[in-house]
Write an enzyme that holds these catalytic residues in place. Structure first.
Site, PDB file in Angstrom:
ATOM      1  N   HIS A 166       0.853  -1.270   0.184  1.00 58.58           N
ATOM      2  CA  HIS A 166       0.453   0.521   0.025  1.00 58.58           C
ATOM      3  C   HIS A 166       0.803   0.892  -0.012  1.00 58.58           C
ATOM      4  O   HIS A 166       1.849   1.302   0.446  1.00 58.58           O
ATOM      5  CB  HIS A 166      -0.824   0.143   1.155  1.00 58.58           C
ATOM      6  CG  HIS A 166       0.169  -0.462   2.282  1.00 58.58           C
ATOM      7  ND1 HIS A 166       0.303   1.285   3.339  1.00 58.58           N
ATOM      8  CD2 HIS A 166       0.254  -1.284   3.283  1.00 58.58           C
ATOM      9  CE1 HIS A 166       0.803   0.744   4.082  1.00 58.58           C
ATOM     10  NE2 HIS A 166       0.829  -0.863   4.395  1.00 58.58           N
ATOM     11  N   ASP A 167       0.561   2.210  -0.637  1.00 65.83           N
ATOM     12  CA  ASP A 167       0.485   3.957  -0.283  1.00 65.83           C
ATOM     13  C   ASP A 167       2.241   4.037  -1.564  1.00 65.83           C
ATOM     14  O   ASP A 167       3.160   4.907  -1.302  1.00 65.83           O
ATOM     15  CB  ASP A 167       0.948   4.141   0.331  1.00 65.83           C
ATOM     16  CG  ASP A 167      -0.973   4.246   1.253  1.00 65.83           C
ATOM     17  OD1 ASP A 167      -1.376   5.165   0.102  1.00 65.83           O
ATOM     18  OD2 ASP A 167      -0.659   3.433   2.347  1.00 65.83           O
ATOM     19  N   GLY A 225       5.079  -1.400   2.420  1.00 69.81           N
ATOM     20  CA  GLY A 225       4.050   0.267   2.563  1.00 69.81           C
ATOM     21  C   GLY A 225       4.881   1.248   1.915  1.00 69.81           C
ATOM     22  O   GLY A 225       5.439   1.170   3.035  1.00 69.81           O
TER      23      GLY A 225
END
Length: 244
Positions: free
Chosen positions: A125-126, A143
């Site tokens: 994520h991200d 992440g």
């Protein structure tokens, strides 16, 4: 909306609301959710799942069993509306997983253009991957990782701090071991520029001084050598400290 020129295999499941562009190919047993957009000439070979609010750009090649836009593994994530965005001309090989962003991390997992993600790469994520990067087999990005242009990962290294521009790193934990001169040659850097980059590397890692002590001198060099400005910009963005 599905463009008339798109080729979708009868066994593929494309939900209502998905936007499928010109000459897109969706192979056998793919699953495409309704909030997905796939742009022109992208090819999904087979058994690929694309979920969530995901945009895949033009001219991408995606191989079997890849998973894109899936719910991330951050325990803070509670189903908020977040995105996955992939640019153009990427090669995404078998079993690659790319997870959607989180609200806390800016809401978007982003992959730019002309990247190669080899077998079993995981992009959490991200993450923000720019352009022309190579992630070798089994490379894993936790992440919030950021990769600038022309980054290559592989070789069993574990990177827990920031790696400056042009620098090669290796090991667990990764340590610097010189400037990627061969890569600079391939990118068209001339000898004076490579000499300046190597001198800055020596200032950072071989002078015995702290980064704070050498930074003013690096900033001065950057005024006349544009390639050195990437060092200065990088150090301003760095939050974890650099590898040593």
């Amino acid at each position: 909306m599905i463009h008339p020129s798109a080729k979708i295999h009868p066994t593929a499941l494309v939900a209502d609301g998905a936007v499928i562009g010109e000459d897109v190919v969706i192979g056998p047993f793919c699953i495409i959710e309704g909030s997905v957009e796939i742009k022109a000439r992208t090819v999904l070979n087979s058994h690929i799942v694309v979920k969530g609010d995901t945009v895949i750009g033009e001219d991408n090649q995606i191989y079997q069993f890849a998973s894109i836009g899936e719910v991330n593994q951050d325990l803070k994530y509670k189903g908020e509306a977040t995105k996955t965005i992939i640019g153009n001309g990427n090669l995404i090989r078998e079993h690659v997983t790319i997870h959607r962003g989180t609200i806390q991390g800016g809401g978007v997992t982003y992959i730019g253009n002309n990247n190669l993600l080899m077998v079993n790469v995981h992009v959490a994520h991200d993450c923000q991957i720019k352009n022309n990067c190579i992630l070798a087999n089994n490379a894993t990005l936790a992440g919030h990782v950021e990769l600038d242009d022309f980054v290559m990962l592989g070789g069993g290294s574990m990177v827990s701090q920031d790696v400056p521009p042009y620098v090669m790193a290796q090991g667990n934990h990764a340590q610097p071991f010189g400037v990627n001169l061969e890569g600079l040659k391939r990118r068209g850097f001339d000898k004076p520029t490579m000499h300046a980059i190597r001198n800055v590397y020596k200032m950072i890692y071989r002078s015995g001084k702290t980064l704070e002590e050498v930074l003013p001198e690096i900033e001065q060099i950057a005024q006349t050598e544009s390639a050195i400005s990437f060092f200065v910009e990088f150090f301003k963005r760095s939050t974890r400290g650099i590898i040593r």
